[in-house]
Design an enzyme around this catalytic site. Structure first.
Site, PDB file in Angstrom:
ATOM      1  N   ASN A  15      35.658  37.822  32.502  1.00 19.86           N
ATOM      2  CA  ASN A  15      35.467  38.173  33.904  1.00 19.86           C
ATOM      3  C   ASN A  15      35.302  36.860  34.641  1.00 19.86           C
ATOM      4  O   ASN A  15      34.224  36.256  34.635  1.00 19.86           O
ATOM      5  CB  ASN A  15      34.234  39.060  34.092  1.00 19.86           C
ATOM      6  CG  ASN A  15      34.098  39.537  35.538  1.00 19.86           C
ATOM      7  OD1 ASN A  15      34.776  39.021  36.434  1.00 19.86           O
ATOM      8  ND2 ASN A  15      33.233  40.505  35.770  1.00 19.86           N
TER       9      ASN A  15
ATOM     10  N   HIS B 125      36.843  43.454  35.163  1.00 21.13           N
ATOM     11  CA  HIS B 125      36.063  43.450  36.400  1.00 21.13           C
ATOM     12  C   HIS B 125      35.125  44.647  36.397  1.00 21.13           C
ATOM     13  O   HIS B 125      35.519  45.750  35.963  1.00 21.13           O
ATOM     14  CB  HIS B 125      36.979  43.507  37.629  1.00 21.13           C
ATOM     15  CG  HIS B 125      37.879  42.325  37.698  1.00 21.13           C
ATOM     16  ND1 HIS B 125      37.416  41.062  38.011  1.00 21.13           N
ATOM     17  CD2 HIS B 125      39.192  42.195  37.420  1.00 21.13           C
ATOM     18  CE1 HIS B 125      38.418  40.216  37.930  1.00 21.13           C
ATOM     19  NE2 HIS B 125      39.512  40.857  37.579  1.00 21.13           N
TER      20      HIS B 125
ATOM     21  N   ARG C 199      20.827  41.263  42.163  1.00 24.86           N
ATOM     22  CA  ARG C 199      21.322  41.399  43.543  1.00 24.86           C
ATOM     23  C   ARG C 199      22.463  42.414  43.559  1.00 24.86           C
ATOM     24  O   ARG C 199      23.124  42.618  42.545  1.00 24.86           O
ATOM     25  CB  ARG C 199      21.892  40.063  44.065  1.00 24.86           C
ATOM     26  CG  ARG C 199      20.936  38.910  44.061  1.00 24.86           C
ATOM     27  CD  ARG C 199      20.234  38.775  45.418  1.00 24.86           C
ATOM     28  NE  ARG C 199      19.470  37.536  45.474  1.00 24.86           N
ATOM     29  CZ  ARG C 199      18.292  37.334  44.896  1.00 24.86           C
ATOM     30  NH1 ARG C 199      17.746  38.304  44.186  1.00 24.86           N
ATOM     31  NH2 ARG C 199      17.663  36.191  45.015  1.00 24.86           N
TER      32      ARG C 199
ATOM     33  N   TYR D 109      27.306  46.118  41.606  1.00 23.72           N
ATOM     34  CA  TYR D 109      27.396  45.580  40.243  1.00 23.72           C
ATOM     35  C   TYR D 109      26.394  46.189  39.260  1.00 23.72           C
ATOM     36  O   TYR D 109      26.333  45.769  38.107  1.00 23.72           O
ATOM     37  CB  TYR D 109      27.225  44.054  40.280  1.00 23.72           C
ATOM     38  CG  TYR D 109      28.304  43.370  41.100  1.00 23.72           C
ATOM     39  CD1 TYR D 109      29.630  43.385  40.679  1.00 23.72           C
ATOM     40  CD2 TYR D 109      27.996  42.724  42.299  1.00 23.72           C
ATOM     41  CE1 TYR D 109      30.625  42.780  41.425  1.00 23.72           C
ATOM     42  CE2 TYR D 109      28.984  42.114  43.051  1.00 23.72           C
ATOM     43  CZ  TYR D 109      30.284  42.147  42.616  1.00 23.72           C
ATOM     44  OH  TYR D 109      31.278  41.547  43.355  1.00 23.72           O
TER      45      TYR D 109
ATOM     46  N   ALA E 129      35.181  35.460  41.128  1.00 25.98           N
ATOM     47  CA  ALA E 129      36.071  35.163  42.256  1.00 25.98           C
ATOM     48  C   ALA E 129      37.181  34.175  41.885  1.00 25.98           C
ATOM     49  O   ALA E 129      38.215  34.118  42.569  1.00 25.98           O
ATOM     50  CB  ALA E 129      35.249  34.626  43.429  1.00 25.98           C
TER      51      ALA E 129
ATOM     52  N   ARG F 234      38.522  47.316  47.077  1.00 26.85           N
ATOM     53  CA  ARG F 234      37.727  46.388  47.880  1.00 26.85           C
ATOM     54  C   ARG F 234      38.638  45.593  48.828  1.00 26.85           C
ATOM     55  O   ARG F 234      39.757  46.011  49.109  1.00 26.85           O
ATOM     56  CB  ARG F 234      36.912  45.488  46.945  1.00 26.85           C
ATOM     57  CG  ARG F 234      35.978  46.313  46.031  1.00 26.85           C
ATOM     58  CD  ARG F 234      35.135  45.453  45.139  1.00 26.85           C
ATOM     59  NE  ARG F 234      34.183  44.662  45.915  1.00 26.85           N
ATOM     60  CZ  ARG F 234      33.438  43.684  45.399  1.00 26.85           C
ATOM     61  NH1 ARG F 234      33.536  43.399  44.103  1.00 26.85           N
ATOM     62  NH2 ARG F 234      32.603  43.005  46.160  1.00 26.85           N
TER      63      ARG F 234
ATOM     64  N   PRO G 139      31.523  32.810  37.907  1.00 27.56           N
ATOM     65  CA  PRO G 139      30.512  32.523  38.918  1.00 27.56           C
ATOM     66  C   PRO G 139      29.779  33.749  39.456  1.00 27.56           C
ATOM     67  O   PRO G 139      30.383  34.784  39.710  1.00 27.56           O
ATOM     68  CB  PRO G 139      31.314  31.845  40.045  1.00 27.56           C
ATOM     69  CG  PRO G 139      32.737  32.133  39.758  1.00 27.56           C
ATOM     70  CD  PRO G 139      32.844  32.325  38.287  1.00 27.56           C
ATOM     71  N   ASN G 140      28.482  33.560  39.587  1.00 23.98           N
ATOM     72  CA  ASN G 140      27.536  34.520  40.177  1.00 23.98           C
ATOM     73  C   ASN G 140      27.215  35.703  39.266  1.00 23.98           C
ATOM     74  O   ASN G 140      26.335  36.501  39.586  1.00 23.98           O
ATOM     75  CB  ASN G 140      28.024  35.020  41.554  1.00 23.98           C
ATOM     76  CG  ASN G 140      28.128  33.880  42.530  1.00 23.98           C
ATOM     77  OD1 ASN G 140      27.181  33.107  42.679  1.00 23.98           O
ATOM     78  ND2 ASN G 140      29.278  33.729  43.172  1.00 23.98           N
TER      79      ASN G 140
ATOM     80  N   GLU H 100      41.345  40.646  30.810  1.00 21.87           N
ATOM     81  CA  GLU H 100      40.694  40.430  32.110  1.00 21.87           C
ATOM     82  C   GLU H 100      39.830  41.650  32.421  1.00 21.87           C
ATOM     83  O   GLU H 100      40.331  42.776  32.344  1.00 21.87           O
ATOM     84  CB  GLU H 100      41.789  40.275  33.182  1.00 21.87           C
ATOM     85  CG  GLU H 100      41.258  40.202  34.605  1.00 21.87           C
ATOM     86  CD  GLU H 100      42.391  40.228  35.644  1.00 21.87           C
ATOM     87  OE1 GLU H 100      43.557  40.533  35.293  1.00 21.87           O
ATOM     88  OE2 GLU H 100      42.079  39.940  36.811  1.00 21.87           O
TER      89      GLU H 100
HETATM   90  O1  CA2 Z   1      34.048  43.203  39.874  1.00 20.81           O
HETATM   91  C1  CA2 Z   1      33.989  42.136  39.271  1.00 20.81           C
HETATM   92  O2  CA2 Z   1      33.609  42.036  38.108  1.00 20.81           O
HETATM   93  C2  CA2 Z   1      34.355  40.835  39.996  1.00 20.81           C
HETATM   94  O3  CA2 Z   1      34.989  39.983  39.070  1.00 20.81           O
HETATM   95  C3  CA2 Z   1      33.037  40.258  40.467  1.00 20.81           C
HETATM   96  C4  CA2 Z   1      33.208  39.005  41.328  1.00 20.81           C
HETATM   97  C5  CA2 Z   1      34.210  39.259  42.454  1.00 20.81           C
HETATM   98  O4  CA2 Z   1      34.431  38.065  43.169  1.00 20.81           O
HETATM   99  C6  CA2 Z   1      35.515  39.798  41.933  1.00 20.81           C
HETATM  100  O5  CA2 Z   1      36.363  40.052  43.034  1.00 20.81           O
HETATM  101  C7  CA2 Z   1      35.309  41.074  41.161  1.00 20.81           C
HETATM  102  C8  CA2 Z   1      31.882  38.592  41.931  1.00 20.81           C
HETATM  103  C9  CA2 Z   1      30.776  38.406  40.945  1.00 20.81           C
HETATM  104  C10 CA2 Z   1      29.504  38.362  41.679  1.00 20.81           C
HETATM  105  O6  CA2 Z   1      28.498  38.871  40.828  1.00 20.81           O
HETATM  106  C11 CA2 Z   1      27.324  39.246  41.371  1.00 20.81           C
HETATM  107  C12 CA2 Z   1      26.490  39.982  40.568  1.00 20.81           C
HETATM  108  C13 CA2 Z   1      25.282  40.420  41.059  1.00 20.81           C
HETATM  109  C14 CA2 Z   1      24.900  40.104  42.341  1.00 20.81           C
HETATM  110  C15 CA2 Z   1      25.744  39.351  43.144  1.00 20.81           C
HETATM  111  C16 CA2 Z   1      26.950  38.918  42.657  1.00 20.81           C
END
Ligand code: CA2
Length: 138
Positions: free
Chosen positions: A72, A98, A18, A23, A75, A105, A10-11, A96
């Site tokens: 990946n 990230h 963003r 990221y 969340a 964090r 997700p996301n 896995e």
């Molecule tokens: O660091 C990572 O790759 C995470 O898996 C990213 C997740 C976060 O919940 C994990 O704790 C760590 C969040 C992905 C959100 O991705 C975005 C990318 C661009 C802009 C906003 C969100």
């Protein structure tokens, strides 16, 4: 020719649009071109979904045809026993990954339901985390 499935949760479709401070500023589609150039000897398939069930469906499908999965789960890493069960159920080894260093964090990101059922975990190297995971399948 090894077949590797990359799965983003997700996301992660928002990469490059963003939160560049956390990221980075590149979209995953752009970075995928780079990965394919670095690993010409691999067939790299890519899938992204914001939905837990779709992620599980793809783990089940790829898990019996791919030589490895780079996951990946976003969340869902920190919440999903169902994704952990899917990883445990399939044949292919799952790495896995990230983008951010989850341990630097918030504390709710320090626990992963997936780490124990994955072959290994890579966190904190930006998009390069995916390259490091793919290199482990060489
Ligand atoms: O660091 C990572 O790759 C995470 O898996 C990213 C997740 C976060 O919940 C994990 O704790 C760590 C969040 C992905 C959100 O991705 C975005 C990318 C661009 C802009 C906003 C969100």
């Amino acid at each position: 020719m090894k077949r590797i499935q990359i799965i983003n949760g997700p996301n992660l479709n928002l990469l490059g649009k963003r939160e560049p401070g956390v990221y980075g500023s590149q979209s995953f589609d752009e970075y995928l071109t780079t990965l394919k150039a670095i690993f010409p000897q691999m067939t790299i398939d890519y899938f992204q979904s914001n939905s837990e069930g779709e992620l599980i469906d793809r783990i089940q499908e790829a898990g019996f045809v791919a030589d490895g999965i780079v996951l990946n789960a976003g969340a869902y890493t920190h919440t999903s026993i169902a994704i952990a069960d899917a990883i445990r159920a399939v044949q292919a080894p799952v790495i896995e990954v990230h983008i951010s260093n989850v341990f630097s964090r918030e504390s709710f990101r320090h626990h992963s339901y997936l780490s124990a059922v994955c072959k290994g975990s890579i966190s904190g190297f930006g998009l390069d985390s995916y390259r490091l995971a793919l290199a482990s399948f060489e």
